[in-house]
Design a protein around this motif. Structure first.
Motif, short mmCIF file in Angstrom:
data_model
loop_
_atom_site.label_atom_id
_atom_site.label_comp_id
_atom_site.label_asym_id
_atom_site.label_seq_id
_atom_site.Cartn_x
_atom_site.Cartn_y
_atom_site.Cartn_z
N GLU A 266 -103.68 -78.68 -54.74
CA GLU A 266 -104.43 -77.47 -54.39
C GLU A 266 -104.53 -76.50 -55.56
O GLU A 266 -103.81 -76.60 -56.55
N PHE A 267 -105.40 -75.52 -55.41
CA PHE A 267 -105.54 -74.45 -56.39
C PHE A 267 -104.37 -73.47 -56.24
O PHE A 267 -103.80 -73.02 -57.23
N TYR A 268 -104.05 -73.11 -55.00
CA TYR A 268 -102.94 -72.21 -54.71
C TYR A 268 -101.82 -72.98 -54.01
O TYR A 268 -102.08 -73.85 -53.18
N ALA A 269 -100.57 -72.63 -54.30
CA ALA A 269 -99.43 -73.22 -53.61
C ALA A 269 -98.21 -72.34 -53.84
O ALA A 269 -98.04 -71.76 -54.93
N PRO A 270 -97.36 -72.19 -52.83
CA PRO A 270 -96.09 -71.48 -53.05
C PRO A 270 -95.28 -72.21 -54.11
O PRO A 270 -95.29 -73.44 -54.16
N TYR A 271 -94.58 -71.47 -54.95
CA TYR A 271 -93.83 -72.13 -56.02
C TYR A 271 -92.56 -72.77 -55.48
O TYR A 271 -91.77 -72.16 -54.78
N ASP A 272 -92.40 -74.03 -55.80
CA ASP A 272 -91.19 -74.79 -55.51
C ASP A 272 -91.10 -75.84 -56.60
O ASP A 272 -92.02 -76.67 -56.75
N ALA A 273 -90.03 -75.82 -57.36
CA ALA A 273 -89.91 -76.72 -58.51
C ALA A 273 -90.11 -78.18 -58.14
O ALA A 273 -90.68 -78.96 -58.91
#
Length: 383
Positions: A266-273
């Motif tokens: 996706e273009f946007y996503a919550p950050y999670d390593a």
């Protein structure tokens, strides 16, 4: 005519039709649903490229003598059809043809001498070295090219782990189900390239991904890479090394685009390593974890880390693909000209301009903003 019974593998010869067969409709059951769990003990999609399974003998169930009386053959060996048993056997009597006139593949080469050069290649398929009859019947068969079974089913009988990955992985490679299937990429006899590939891996991948309108198994249009790589000269290091397998698995996988590990589509996503395992396999994850730095990245305004600002958000973090091309680009650092945005694929222009000490983006996700690696943070943004 009395038909010949089942004989020992080394007593029958066949190499005359070992050219890669055209796959027919498979006799095996329909493949399991996408996303179904892999069978216990199956190779993982990430590891299947590195796996080196042994080449076992063809299953004992394969018949080496003629088909039962009354069963229609799809393909018949010409000498057998003509009743000329002495072409291969010591006698011409179909009721008692006797032993083969020569042992194993040596007999096949008497008619199909072109395969002597093929089998002299450095990478040879073990069943073809052992006996042509590992895959072929020397009399008649239900399949083209006298194969014991439909081509891909025959491959699967010796390579079940690869078949399980290809059939059960949630992301599938159409090359294994269309056209010549396994033979789209592999020669079943011998090649000059490892893994019995018909071309060097990079050239093989690009040879198929070189047309407009090619779609993935979800119906999404794929890039014409021959055209793209020709127009964009800044190649990502794995692409420059011609190593598609650094990021992709060839048979089937668990991740978007057959990637070896997680990468947000996706273009946007919550950050999670853990969602960036693919990128962080090569790149330092600290570059998006700290708010200030003067060494981890050049994308900073003074010490303000702009990778952190863009990516490290709990809700609408920009993913790597929002700004970077993953294969090739016109600008250094793989900065994109634009990125497909939304379900319709509208191209959102980034309008990035590099400056001696930084750069700027103009009227894209935000108003025109610039950055300078030296000086006070926010100074460049206020220009």
């Amino acid at each position: 005519m009395i038909r010949i019974g089942v004989v020992r593998p080394w007593t029958v010869a066949l190499l005359f039709l070992l050219a890669p067969p055209v796959a027919a409709a498979p006799p095996k059951a329909a493949p399991p649903a996408k996303g179904a769990p892999l069978a216990k003990g199956a190779a993982s999609p990430k590891g299947d490229a590195a796996a080196k399974p042994a080449a076992p003998a063809a299953p004992a169930a394969y018949r080496l003598g003629p088909l039962p009386a009354g069963e229609k053959a799809a393909w018949t060996h010409a000498p057998y059809a003509a009743g000329e048993c002495s072409v291969c056997h010591e006698r011409g009597d179909p009721k008692n043809p006797g032993k083969l006139s020569r042992p194993g593949n040596e007999l096949c080469f008497m008619c199909h001498d072109e395969f002597q050069a093929i089998m002299a290649r450095p990478h040879r398929h073990a069943p073809a070295v052992r006996s042509c009859t590992a895959c072929h019947n020397a009399h008649d068969a239900r399949q083209r090219k006298l194969l014991h079974a439909e081509a891909s089913a025959l491959c699967a009988s010796c390579h079940p782990a690869v078949d399980d990955v290809a059939q059960r992985g949630p992301v599938r490679h159409a090359a294994l189900s269309e056209g010549q299937k396994c033979m789209n990429c592999h020669n079943p006899h011998a090649t000059n390239v490892e893994k019995l590939l018909v071309q060097l891996p990079f050239d093989l991948c690009v040879s198929c991904h070189a047309v407009d309108g090619l779609k993935d198994d979800g119906g999404r249009t794929l890039t014409n890479f021959k055209k793209w790589l020709g127009e964009n000269k800044e190649w990502h290091a794995p692409v420059a090394a011609k190593d598609c397998s650094s990021c992709h698995v060839p048979h089937g996988g668990q991740h978007f685009r057959l990637l070896v590990s997680e990468y947000p589509p996706e273009f946007y996503a919550p950050y999670d390593a853990k969602n960036y395992q693919l990128c962080f396999g090569c790149h330092n994850d600290e570059a998006v974890k700290v708010a200030e730095t003067d060494v981890l990245t050049g994308f900073r305004d003074g010490k303000r880390n702009l990778h952190f600002v863009h990516v490290n958000k709990s809700d609408r973090g920009r993913t790597c693909r929002a700004c970077h091309e993953v294969h090739a680009s016109k600008q250094a650092h793989h900065i994109r000209d634009g990125v497909p945005y939304g379900s319709k694929g509208w191209l959102l222009k980034i309008n990035y301009t590099k400056t001696p000490g930084g750069g700027s983006c103009a009227r894209t996700c935000h108003d025109t903003k610039g950055y300078e690696r030296t000086g006070t943070p926010e100074r460049a943004a206020k220009r």
